[in-house]
Write a protein that holds these residues in place. Sequence first.
Motif, PDB file in Angstrom:
ATOM      1  N   ALA A  16       0.837  -1.196   0.000  1.00 38.83           N
ATOM      2  CA  ALA A  16       0.000   0.000   0.000  1.00 38.83           C
ATOM      3  C   ALA A  16       0.873   1.248   0.000  1.00 38.83           C
ATOM      4  O   ALA A  16       2.073   1.182   0.293  1.00 38.83           O
ATOM      5  N   VAL A  17       0.264   2.380  -0.341  1.00 38.50           N
ATOM      6  CA  VAL A  17       0.901   3.682  -0.151  1.00 38.50           C
ATOM      7  C   VAL A  17       0.008   4.488   0.784  1.00 38.50           C
ATOM      8  O   VAL A  17      -1.219   4.437   0.689  1.00 38.50           O
ATOM      9  N   ASP A  18       0.629   5.175   1.712  1.00 38.93           N
ATOM     10  CA  ASP A  18      -0.094   6.085   2.607  1.00 38.93           C
ATOM     11  C   ASP A  18       0.513   7.468   2.457  1.00 38.93           C
ATOM     12  O   ASP A  18       1.741   7.633   2.524  1.00 38.93           O
ATOM     13  N   CYS A  19      -0.353   8.468   2.241  1.00 40.08           N
ATOM     14  CA  CYS A  19       0.104   9.821   1.951  1.00 40.08           C
ATOM     15  C   CYS A  19      -0.183  10.755   3.118  1.00 40.08           C
ATOM     16  O   CYS A  19      -1.333  10.852   3.571  1.00 40.08           O
ATOM     17  N   ILE A  20       0.848  11.403   3.619  1.00 37.58           N
ATOM     18  CA  ILE A  20       0.703  12.408   4.663  1.00 37.58           C
ATOM     19  C   ILE A  20       0.669  13.752   3.946  1.00 37.58           C
ATOM     20  O   ILE A  20       1.704  14.251   3.487  1.00 37.58           O
ATOM     21  N   ILE A  75       2.133  17.583  -7.646  1.00 32.57           N
ATOM     22  CA  ILE A  75       2.222  17.986  -6.249  1.00 32.57           C
ATOM     23  C   ILE A  75       3.630  17.689  -5.725  1.00 32.57           C
ATOM     24  O   ILE A  75       4.239  16.688  -6.101  1.00 32.57           O
ATOM     25  N   TYR A  76       4.137  18.572  -4.863  1.00 37.39           N
ATOM     26  CA  TYR A  76       5.416  18.281  -4.203  1.00 37.39           C
ATOM     27  C   TYR A  76       5.229  17.037  -3.333  1.00 37.39           C
ATOM     28  O   TYR A  76       4.399  17.011  -2.418  1.00 37.39           O
ATOM     29  N   MET A  77       5.996  15.996  -3.630  1.00 37.26           N
ATOM     30  CA  MET A  77       5.823  14.713  -2.959  1.00 37.26           C
ATOM     31  C   MET A  77       7.190  14.069  -2.772  1.00 37.26           C
ATOM     32  O   MET A  77       8.040  14.151  -3.648  1.00 37.26           O
ATOM     33  N   ASP A  78       7.382  13.442  -1.636  1.00 37.79           N
ATOM     34  CA  ASP A  78       8.671  12.820  -1.355  1.00 37.79           C
ATOM     35  C   ASP A  78       8.439  11.512  -0.605  1.00 37.79           C
ATOM     36  O   ASP A  78       7.647  11.465   0.340  1.00 37.79           O
ATOM     37  N   GLN A  79       9.121  10.442  -1.059  1.00 40.78           N
ATOM     38  CA  GLN A  79       8.989   9.158  -0.373  1.00 40.78           C
ATOM     39  C   GLN A  79       9.646   9.250   0.991  1.00 40.78           C
ATOM     40  O   GLN A  79      10.732   9.820   1.136  1.00 40.78           O
ATOM     41  N   LEU A  80       8.991   8.685   1.983  1.00 39.41           N
ATOM     42  CA  LEU A  80       9.432   8.871   3.361  1.00 39.41           C
ATOM     43  C   LEU A  80      10.027   7.618   3.985  1.00 39.41           C
ATOM     44  O   LEU A  80      11.173   7.580   4.393  1.00 39.41           O
ATOM     45  N   HIS A  81       9.232   6.536   4.060  1.00 34.76           N
ATOM     46  CA  HIS A  81       9.656   5.364   4.827  1.00 34.76           C
ATOM     47  C   HIS A  81       8.810   4.163   4.406  1.00 34.76           C
ATOM     48  O   HIS A  81       7.733   4.332   3.819  1.00 34.76           O
ATOM     49  N   ARG A  93      -1.595  -9.002   5.849  1.00 36.59           N
ATOM     50  CA  ARG A  93      -0.173  -8.618   5.850  1.00 36.59           C
ATOM     51  C   ARG A  93       0.007  -7.555   4.777  1.00 36.59           C
ATOM     52  O   ARG A  93       0.007  -7.849   3.572  1.00 36.59           O
ATOM     53  N   VAL A  94       0.179  -6.318   5.207  1.00 36.63           N
ATOM     54  CA  VAL A  94       0.287  -5.186   4.287  1.00 36.63           C
ATOM     55  C   VAL A  94       1.573  -4.418   4.577  1.00 36.63           C
ATOM     56  O   VAL A  94       1.813  -3.992   5.709  1.00 36.63           O
ATOM     57  N   ILE A  95       2.380  -4.258   3.554  1.00 40.75           N
ATOM     58  CA  ILE A  95       3.576  -3.428   3.644  1.00 40.75           C
ATOM     59  C   ILE A  95       3.224  -2.059   3.061  1.00 40.75           C
ATOM     60  O   ILE A  95       2.694  -1.966   1.951  1.00 40.75           O
ATOM     61  N   SER A  96       3.480  -0.992   3.814  1.00 40.44           N
ATOM     62  CA  SER A  96       3.094   0.347   3.368  1.00 40.44           C
ATOM     63  C   SER A  96       4.310   1.231   3.130  1.00 40.44           C
ATOM     64  O   SER A  96       5.223   1.293   3.956  1.00 40.44           O
ATOM     65  N   VAL A  97       4.295   1.902   1.988  1.00 43.94           N
ATOM     66  CA  VAL A  97       5.313   2.897   1.655  1.00 43.94           C
ATOM     67  C   VAL A  97       4.661   4.269   1.814  1.00 43.94           C
ATOM     68  O   VAL A  97       3.606   4.534   1.233  1.00 43.94           O
ATOM     69  N   THR A  98       5.268   5.138   2.618  1.00 43.31           N
ATOM     70  CA  THR A  98       4.661   6.440   2.885  1.00 43.31           C
ATOM     71  C   THR A  98       5.307   7.546   2.047  1.00 43.31           C
ATOM     72  O   THR A  98       6.486   7.487   1.710  1.00 43.31           O
ATOM     73  N   TYR A  99       4.475   8.544   1.759  1.00 46.07           N
ATOM     74  CA  TYR A  99       4.903   9.746   1.054  1.00 46.07           C
ATOM     75  C   TYR A  99       4.325  10.945   1.788  1.00 46.07           C
ATOM     76  O   TYR A  99       3.187  10.899   2.249  1.00 46.07           O
ATOM     77  N   TYR A 100       5.134  12.001   1.919  1.00 48.49           N
ATOM     78  CA  TYR A 100       4.534  13.234   2.421  1.00 48.49           C
ATOM     79  C   TYR A 100       4.420  14.205   1.263  1.00 48.49           C
ATOM     80  O   TYR A 100       5.274  14.240   0.367  1.00 48.49           O
ATOM     81  N   ALA A 101       3.320  14.954   1.244  1.00 44.80           N
ATOM     82  CA  ALA A 101       3.022  15.851   0.136  1.00 44.80           C
ATOM     83  C   ALA A 101       2.662  17.226   0.685  1.00 44.80           C
ATOM     84  O   ALA A 101       2.112  17.347   1.785  1.00 44.80           O
ATOM     85  N   LEU A 102       2.983  18.261  -0.089  1.00 41.88           N
ATOM     86  CA  LEU A 102       2.691  19.644   0.285  1.00 41.88           C
ATOM     87  C   LEU A 102       1.827  20.260  -0.805  1.00 41.88           C
ATOM     88  O   LEU A 102       2.203  20.246  -1.978  1.00 41.88           O
TER      89      LEU A 102
END
Length: 231
Positions: A16-20, A75-81, A93-102
Amino acid sequence: MSIHSFYENAPKHLVAVDCIIFGFEDGKLKLLIMKRKVDPMAGAWSLVGGFVQDNESTDEAAARVLKQTTGMDHIYMDQLHTYGDVNRDTGARVISVTYYALIRIKEHDRILANDHGAHWLSLHQIPPLIFDHSVMLQHALDKLRDKAHTYPVGFELLPEKFTLPQLRNLYEEIYQRELDKRNFRKKILAMNILEKLDEKDKSSSKKGAHLYKFDEAKYEQLMKTGFGFTM
């Protein structure tokens, strides 16, 4: 064992991807969160996210999720963790890659966001979030504050035209501390990356405050000199 059978017998996990998603409005740094529509924990507050599809990368999945929720591209977006604890998601069982966006809140599609059950809340209003999403948020805030020291992230959150008090207020929200007015003004103007306009914002006083624009060309030139942006 052939390569084909090796992959067939390998464990299968969901990704999954989760966006902050951060925005700035009414003098407050805000986060876009939504009510979860599916079990487990339907109705609870969640970050904006979704599963990575077969035909897309994690970057593409995050961009799609942002587009679907805000109606905005580029959008300004950067991979986080990457979060991969075995029991982090109680559904599977879900592996999540996070991105923060402004994003600039005034430019996003509010109707579209509302249709997705998404709401902007200031950092002081954030309710408990599902799974490990509160940890994700804290990591994103740490990254944003670290990035703000060396990159002009504030200009991704402010409208195209802004006053120096608005810019200072934004950085105070990011750092969650008060900044000295005189020192901030002196420091930001000394970088020579702002264009002063022949316009004033008179919403807070009759005299008004001069409006400025971020000059990206001057910022790029500053970077070439080796000095960079330091806030």
